[in-house]
Scaffold this motif. Structure first.
Motif, PDB file in Angstrom:
ATOM      1  N   LEU A   1      43.691  42.154  59.326  1.00  0.00           N
ATOM      2  CA  LEU A   1      44.191  41.794  57.998  1.00  0.00           C
ATOM      3  C   LEU A   1      43.032  41.391  57.086  1.00  0.00           C
ATOM      4  O   LEU A   1      43.012  41.742  55.896  1.00  0.00           O
ATOM      5  CB  LEU A   1      45.203  40.652  58.112  1.00  0.00           C
ATOM      6  N   ALA A   2      42.069  40.620  57.641  1.00  0.00           N
ATOM      7  CA  ALA A   2      40.914  40.226  56.839  1.00  0.00           C
ATOM      8  C   ALA A   2      40.124  41.448  56.382  1.00  0.00           C
ATOM      9  O   ALA A   2      39.682  41.532  55.221  1.00  0.00           O
ATOM     10  CB  ALA A   2      40.029  39.280  57.647  1.00  0.00           C
ATOM     11  N   GLU A   3      39.956  42.411  57.294  1.00  0.00           N
ATOM     12  CA  GLU A   3      39.247  43.635  56.929  1.00  0.00           C
ATOM     13  C   GLU A   3      40.009  44.401  55.849  1.00  0.00           C
ATOM     14  O   GLU A   3      39.405  44.925  54.895  1.00  0.00           O
ATOM     15  CB  GLU A   3      39.048  44.514  58.168  1.00  0.00           C
ATOM     16  N   GLU A   4      41.343  44.423  55.984  1.00  0.00           N
ATOM     17  CA  GLU A   4      42.143  45.125  54.988  1.00  0.00           C
ATOM     18  C   GLU A   4      42.084  44.400  53.640  1.00  0.00           C
ATOM     19  O   GLU A   4      42.051  45.042  52.580  1.00  0.00           O
ATOM     20  CB  GLU A   4      43.589  45.254  55.473  1.00  0.00           C
ATOM     21  N   GLN A   5      42.080  43.047  53.672  1.00  0.00           N
ATOM     22  CA  GLN A   5      41.966  42.299  52.419  1.00  0.00           C
ATOM     23  C   GLN A   5      40.625  42.558  51.750  1.00  0.00           C
ATOM     24  O   GLN A   5      40.541  42.686  50.524  1.00  0.00           O
ATOM     25  CB  GLN A   5      42.138  40.803  52.690  1.00  0.00           C
ATOM     26  N   LYS A   6      39.593  42.642  52.559  1.00  0.00           N
ATOM     27  CA  LYS A   6      38.273  42.942  52.009  1.00  0.00           C
ATOM     28  C   LYS A   6      38.287  44.295  51.302  1.00  0.00           C
ATOM     29  O   LYS A   6      37.752  44.451  50.192  1.00  0.00           O
ATOM     30  CB  LYS A   6      37.231  42.925  53.116  1.00  0.00           C
ATOM     31  N   ILE A   7      38.908  45.236  51.959  1.00  0.00           N
ATOM     32  CA  ILE A   7      39.008  46.574  51.351  1.00  0.00           C
ATOM     33  C   ILE A   7      39.823  46.507  50.063  1.00  0.00           C
ATOM     34  O   ILE A   7      39.506  47.156  49.057  1.00  0.00           O
ATOM     35  CB  ILE A   7      39.630  47.563  52.352  1.00  0.00           C
ATOM     36  N   THR A   8      40.883  45.653  50.086  1.00  0.00           N
ATOM     37  CA  THR A   8      41.715  45.513  48.885  1.00  0.00           C
ATOM     38  C   THR A   8      40.911  44.936  47.726  1.00  0.00           C
ATOM     39  O   THR A   8      40.990  45.409  46.582  1.00  0.00           O
ATOM     40  CB  THR A   8      42.923  44.618  49.201  1.00  0.00           C
ATOM     41  N   TYR A   9      40.113  43.873  48.009  1.00  0.00           N
ATOM     42  CA  TYR A   9      39.298  43.265  46.957  1.00  0.00           C
ATOM     43  C   TYR A   9      38.296  44.274  46.407  1.00  0.00           C
ATOM     44  O   TYR A   9      38.062  44.351  45.188  1.00  0.00           O
ATOM     45  CB  TYR A   9      38.567  42.044  47.501  1.00  0.00           C
ATOM     46  N   GLU A  10      37.679  45.003  47.298  1.00  0.00           N
ATOM     47  CA  GLU A  10      36.719  45.999  46.837  1.00  0.00           C
ATOM     48  C   GLU A  10      37.401  47.068  45.993  1.00  0.00           C
ATOM     49  O   GLU A  10      36.839  47.537  44.985  1.00  0.00           O
ATOM     50  CB  GLU A  10      36.035  46.650  48.042  1.00  0.00           C
ATOM     51  N   THR A  11      38.623  47.406  46.365  1.00  0.00           N
ATOM     52  CA  THR A  11      39.375  48.393  45.592  1.00  0.00           C
ATOM     53  C   THR A  11      39.713  47.857  44.211  1.00  0.00           C
ATOM     54  O   THR A  11      39.625  48.569  43.201  1.00  0.00           O
ATOM     55  CB  THR A  11      40.651  48.790  46.345  1.00  0.00           C
ATOM     56  N   GLU A  12      40.134  46.549  44.160  1.00  0.00           N
ATOM     57  CA  GLU A  12      40.435  45.945  42.866  1.00  0.00           C
ATOM     58  C   GLU A  12      39.196  45.867  41.982  1.00  0.00           C
ATOM     59  O   GLU A  12      39.254  46.107  40.769  1.00  0.00           O
ATOM     60  CB  GLU A  12      41.025  44.556  43.075  1.00  0.00           C
ATOM     61  N   MET A  13      38.049  45.522  42.589  1.00  0.00           N
ATOM     62  CA  MET A  13      36.799  45.477  41.827  1.00  0.00           C
ATOM     63  C   MET A  13      36.472  46.847  41.254  1.00  0.00           C
ATOM     64  O   MET A  13      36.072  46.983  40.084  1.00  0.00           O
ATOM     65  CB  MET A  13      35.663  44.990  42.728  1.00  0.00           C
ATOM     66  N   LEU A  14      36.645  47.846  42.067  1.00  0.00           N
ATOM     67  CA  LEU A  14      36.398  49.200  41.601  1.00  0.00           C
ATOM     68  C   LEU A  14      37.362  49.585  40.482  1.00  0.00           C
ATOM     69  O   LEU A  14      36.993  50.278  39.518  1.00  0.00           O
ATOM     70  CB  LEU A  14      36.536  50.181  42.779  1.00  0.00           C
ATOM     71  N   ALA A  15      38.604  49.060  40.578  1.00  0.00           N
ATOM     72  CA  ALA A  15      39.592  49.339  39.531  1.00  0.00           C
ATOM     73  C   ALA A  15      39.176  48.700  38.212  1.00  0.00           C
ATOM     74  O   ALA A  15      39.316  49.301  37.135  1.00  0.00           O
ATOM     75  CB  ALA A  15      40.966  48.838  39.966  1.00  0.00           C
ATOM     76  N   GLN A  16      38.631  47.439  38.270  1.00  0.00           N
ATOM     77  CA  GLN A  16      38.177  46.782  37.050  1.00  0.00           C
ATOM     78  C   GLN A  16      37.013  47.544  36.423  1.00  0.00           C
ATOM     79  O   GLN A  16      36.938  47.711  35.196  1.00  0.00           O
ATOM     80  CB  GLN A  16      37.770  45.333  37.368  1.00  0.00           C
ATOM     81  N   GLU A  17      36.094  47.970  37.260  1.00  0.00           N
ATOM     82  CA  GLU A  17      34.975  48.754  36.738  1.00  0.00           C
ATOM     83  C   GLU A  17      35.464  50.048  36.101  1.00  0.00           C
ATOM     84  O   GLU A  17      34.966  50.475  35.055  1.00  0.00           O
ATOM     85  CB  GLU A  17      33.983  49.053  37.863  1.00  0.00           C
ATOM     86  N   THR A  18      36.442  50.625  36.713  1.00  0.00           N
ATOM     87  CA  THR A  18      37.015  51.852  36.150  1.00  0.00           C
ATOM     88  C   THR A  18      37.698  51.571  34.821  1.00  0.00           C
ATOM     89  O   THR A  18      37.614  52.379  33.874  1.00  0.00           O
ATOM     90  CB  THR A  18      38.013  52.463  37.151  1.00  0.00           C
ATOM     91  N   ARG A  19      38.385  50.400  34.726  1.00  0.00           N
ATOM     92  CA  ARG A  19      39.050  50.041  33.468  1.00  0.00           C
ATOM     93  C   ARG A  19      38.025  49.847  32.348  1.00  0.00           C
ATOM     94  O   ARG A  19      38.230  50.296  31.224  1.00  0.00           O
ATOM     95  CB  ARG A  19      39.876  48.767  33.668  1.00  0.00           C
ATOM     96  N   GLN A  20      36.907  49.176  32.683  1.00  0.00           N
ATOM     97  CA  GLN A  20      35.863  49.003  31.680  1.00  0.00           C
ATOM     98  C   GLN A  20      35.314  50.353  31.208  1.00  0.00           C
ATOM     99  O   GLN A  20      35.113  50.579  30.011  1.00  0.00           O
ATOM    100  CB  GLN A  20      34.733  48.148  32.248  1.00  0.00           C
ATOM    101  N   ALA A  21      35.094  51.197  32.145  1.00  0.00           N
ATOM    102  CA  ALA A  21      34.602  52.529  31.780  1.00  0.00           C
ATOM    103  C   ALA A  21      35.612  53.260  30.915  1.00  0.00           C
ATOM    104  O   ALA A  21      35.252  53.982  29.970  1.00  0.00           O
ATOM    105  CB  ALA A  21      34.286  53.331  33.042  1.00  0.00           C
ATOM    106  N   LEU A  22      36.917  53.046  31.219  1.00  0.00           N
ATOM    107  CA  LEU A  22      37.967  53.688  30.427  1.00  0.00           C
ATOM    108  C   LEU A  22      37.970  53.182  28.985  1.00  0.00           C
ATOM    109  O   LEU A  22      38.094  53.973  28.032  1.00  0.00           O
ATOM    110  CB  LEU A  22      39.325  53.428  31.086  1.00  0.00           C
ATOM    111  N   GLU A  23      37.834  51.839  28.804  1.00  0.00           N
ATOM    112  CA  GLU A  23      37.810  51.286  27.454  1.00  0.00           C
ATOM    113  C   GLU A  23      36.613  51.811  26.672  1.00  0.00           C
ATOM    114  O   GLU A  23      36.698  52.103  25.472  1.00  0.00           O
ATOM    115  CB  GLU A  23      37.788  49.766  27.523  1.00  0.00           C
ATOM    116  N   LYS A  24      35.482  51.883  27.333  1.00  0.00           N
ATOM    117  CA  LYS A  24      34.297  52.423  26.674  1.00  0.00           C
ATOM    118  C   LYS A  24      34.517  53.862  26.245  1.00  0.00           C
ATOM    119  O   LYS A  24      34.179  54.259  25.117  1.00  0.00           O
ATOM    120  CB  LYS A  24      33.107  52.314  27.624  1.00  0.00           C
ATOM    121  N   GLU A  25      35.086  54.615  27.123  1.00  0.00           N
ATOM    122  CA  GLU A  25      35.345  56.021  26.816  1.00  0.00           C
ATOM    123  C   GLU A  25      36.382  56.147  25.703  1.00  0.00           C
ATOM    124  O   GLU A  25      36.329  57.070  24.885  1.00  0.00           O
ATOM    125  CB  GLU A  25      35.812  56.761  28.064  1.00  0.00           C
ATOM    126  N   THR A  26      37.333  55.162  25.651  1.00  0.00           N
ATOM    127  CA  THR A  26      38.344  55.199  24.594  1.00  0.00           C
ATOM    128  C   THR A  26      37.694  54.976  23.240  1.00  0.00           C
ATOM    129  O   THR A  26      38.007  55.650  22.237  1.00  0.00           O
ATOM    130  CB  THR A  26      39.419  54.131  24.863  1.00  0.00           C
TER     131      THR A  26
END
Length: 516
Positions: A312-337
């Motif tokens: 579960l801890a490993e899966e949570q780590k993966i989840t956090y990393e996924t969320e971080m990647l999602a935020q970075e993607t959102r920032q890139a999206l706003e810039k592109e917008t």
């Protein structure tokens, strides 16, 4: 009838003889008749016979030997006269109707012994003579004898139905197909040989107990079935005495060499190792081990909780990393917008630049095209003139070459003609010379050298018109004073004559040619 019965030694009491259905004149004061039903043996059944009279059984025997000619125990007197035994009989009667004396025989009906497909029956006989052991010196677990002797028969019986007396013979079924045995709770095959087997509990190297399910596939060849029964007595004993302890102990020992996690990770290798080990063990018991399969492995709950929390801890780590990647993607999206909102003006400016560049490119390409057109026309004209000049020169060269070849051929032909003519004239002169020489040689031999020489001189003088005598002879009269003058006059006269001859010579030659 009474007299004959008494005279032939008839005895009082129950009689061995019976009378078949029909009408008889019997003195009821002498004989008491008791009616009884015929003995019926149905299909797929066997009649087990126990006699009430006869000789005592031999020591060590539990059933009477087979007696001949008593018509299936219907002729009691013949049976007794042939020293038939009292008690259980080896011989059985099959399906049918029989006139059996109920005071002499007792019949018990049992089903025929059935050997299903995929099995063989190993017969254990409790009667018969002691036979010679056929198992060999290496087999020390019982005697295996020939058919008809006491002991385990070496030849098993195949699938089918057999009229076997179960009181004197025992048939042990041995499966000859692959047999699956399960070490698992509430899981058993139809043969029920593994009904007492359960999941194996083992303890790992790090002290954790855990359960595992195992399935063992075995095969017993037909020719090995008597040895298995002679060794263990039946298949249940084979499972309980060999398979259960062998497989259970192997996996317990194997688990102690590893921790639980490593055991789970090396399941494939341990399964192959178990197969090899169990095959070597079962081979000593005349059993072939086909395969060993490890089923479900159930680690302890505490260990499983630890593993689950870690996962579960490993899966949570993966989840956090996924969320971080999602935020970075959102920032890139706003810039592109934001960039996209300004894209209209950028595109307009870019299009203006592109249009200007294309107009300039079109002008350059038009000028370049015109220049290329002029250059190509000039080049084409030059190539045309060059080709015409080359063709004219080639034509002149070919004509000159042809004329030269013509002159050369004519010269060669003329030279060849002259050569041939000269050769012919030379051969002609040579032939004439050879002929004249031969003629001269013959003439010299015939006339002599001097005579031939004089002859040829005369012929030459004649052919050359040589005058021996001059046409004009100038001489003197003895007058010495006029002698000189006379000579000069004669000389003058001779020159005129010769001149006249010269003038007339061509005419003579021309006339001569005309004649020729």
């Amino acid at each position: 009838m009474r007299k004959l019965f008494l005279k032939n030694g008839g005895r009082k009491g129950r009689q061995t003889a019976i009378i078949a259905p029909g009408s008889y004149r019997i003195n009821t004061l002498l004989f008491e008749i008791e009616l009884t039903d015929m003995t019926q043996i149905p299909d797929n059944a066997v009649g087990i016979i126990t006699t009430m009279e006869g000789s005592p059984l031999e020591e060590g025997q539990i059933a009477g030997k087979i007696i001949k000619d008593h018509n299936k125990f219907q002729d009691v007197d013949t049976f007794l006269n042939n020293e038939g035994y009292k008690g259980l009989q080896e011989q059985v009667i099959l399906a049918g109707s029989y006139f059996l004396n109920p005071w002499f025989t007792k019949v018990e009906m049992v089903k025929m012994t059935e050997i299903p497909i995929g099995h063989v029956g190993v017969i254990i006989s409790y009667v018969g003579e002691e036979g010679q052991d056929l198992s060999g010196v290496d087999f020390k677990h019982g005697n295996i004898v020939e058919k008809g002797h006491k002991g385990v028969w070496a030849e098993p019986i195949g699938p089918g139905k057999y009229p076997i007396n179960p009181y004197i013979m025992k048939v042990e079924l041995v499966p000859t197909t692959n047999l699956v045995l399960n070490w698992a709770y509430e899981r058993s095959e139809s043969h029920q040989l593994d009904k007492n087997l359960s999941t194996i509990t083992v303890r790992s190297k790090d002290g954790f107990p855990f359960n595992l399910d195992v399935s063992q596939i075995i095969h017993i060849p037909t020719y090995e079935a008597p040895k298995v029964i002679a060794r263990f007595g039946n298949m249940i004993n084979l499972v309980s005495q060999v398979l259960e302890p062998t497989i259970g102990n192997y996996f317990r020992n194997s688990a102690q060499d590893s921790d639980v996690i490593a055991f789970l990770g090396t399941r494939k290798e341990r399964q192959q190792s178990a197969k090899d080990h169990i095959s070597n063990v079962l081979e000593q018991y005349n059993v072939n081990a086909v395969d060993t399969l490890i089923g479900d492995i159930v680690p302890p709950e505490s260990l499983m909780k630890t593993l689950t929390d870690r996962k579960l801890a490993e899966e949570q780590k993966i989840t956090y990393e996924t969320e971080m990647l999602a935020q970075e993607t959102r920032q890139a999206l706003e810039k592109e917008t934001a960039v996209a909102d300004m894209q209209k003006e950028i595109v307009k400016a870019d299009q203006g630049v592109v249009i200007a560049e294309r107009i300039a490119d079109a002008s350059v390409k038009k000028a370049t095209g015109d220049a290329n057109s002029v250059r190509l026309q000039a080049t084409a004209e030059g190539d045309r003139l060059k080709l015409l000049a080359t063709g004219e020169a080639e034509k002149t060269r070919l004509l000159a070459k042809a004329e030269a070849e013509k002159i050369e051929l004519l010269a060669k032909a003329s030279a060849e003609q002259i050569s041939l003519t000269g050769n012919a004239e030379a051969e002609k002169i040579l032939a004439i010379g050879k002929s004249n020489a031969e003629s001269y040689k013959l003439s010299v031999e015939a006339m002599g050298g001097n005579n031939f020489t004089q002859l040829k001189i005369m012929e030459n003088i004649a052919s050359q018109n040589v005058r021996i005598m001059p046409e004009v002879l100038i001489g003197g009269n003895g007058d010495s004073a006029n002698g000189g003058i006379s000579g000069l006059l004669g000389l003058q006269l001779l020159e005129q004559v010769q001149k006249k001859n010269l003038e007339t010579a061509p005419v003579i030659a021309e006339k001569s040619n005309d004649k020729s």
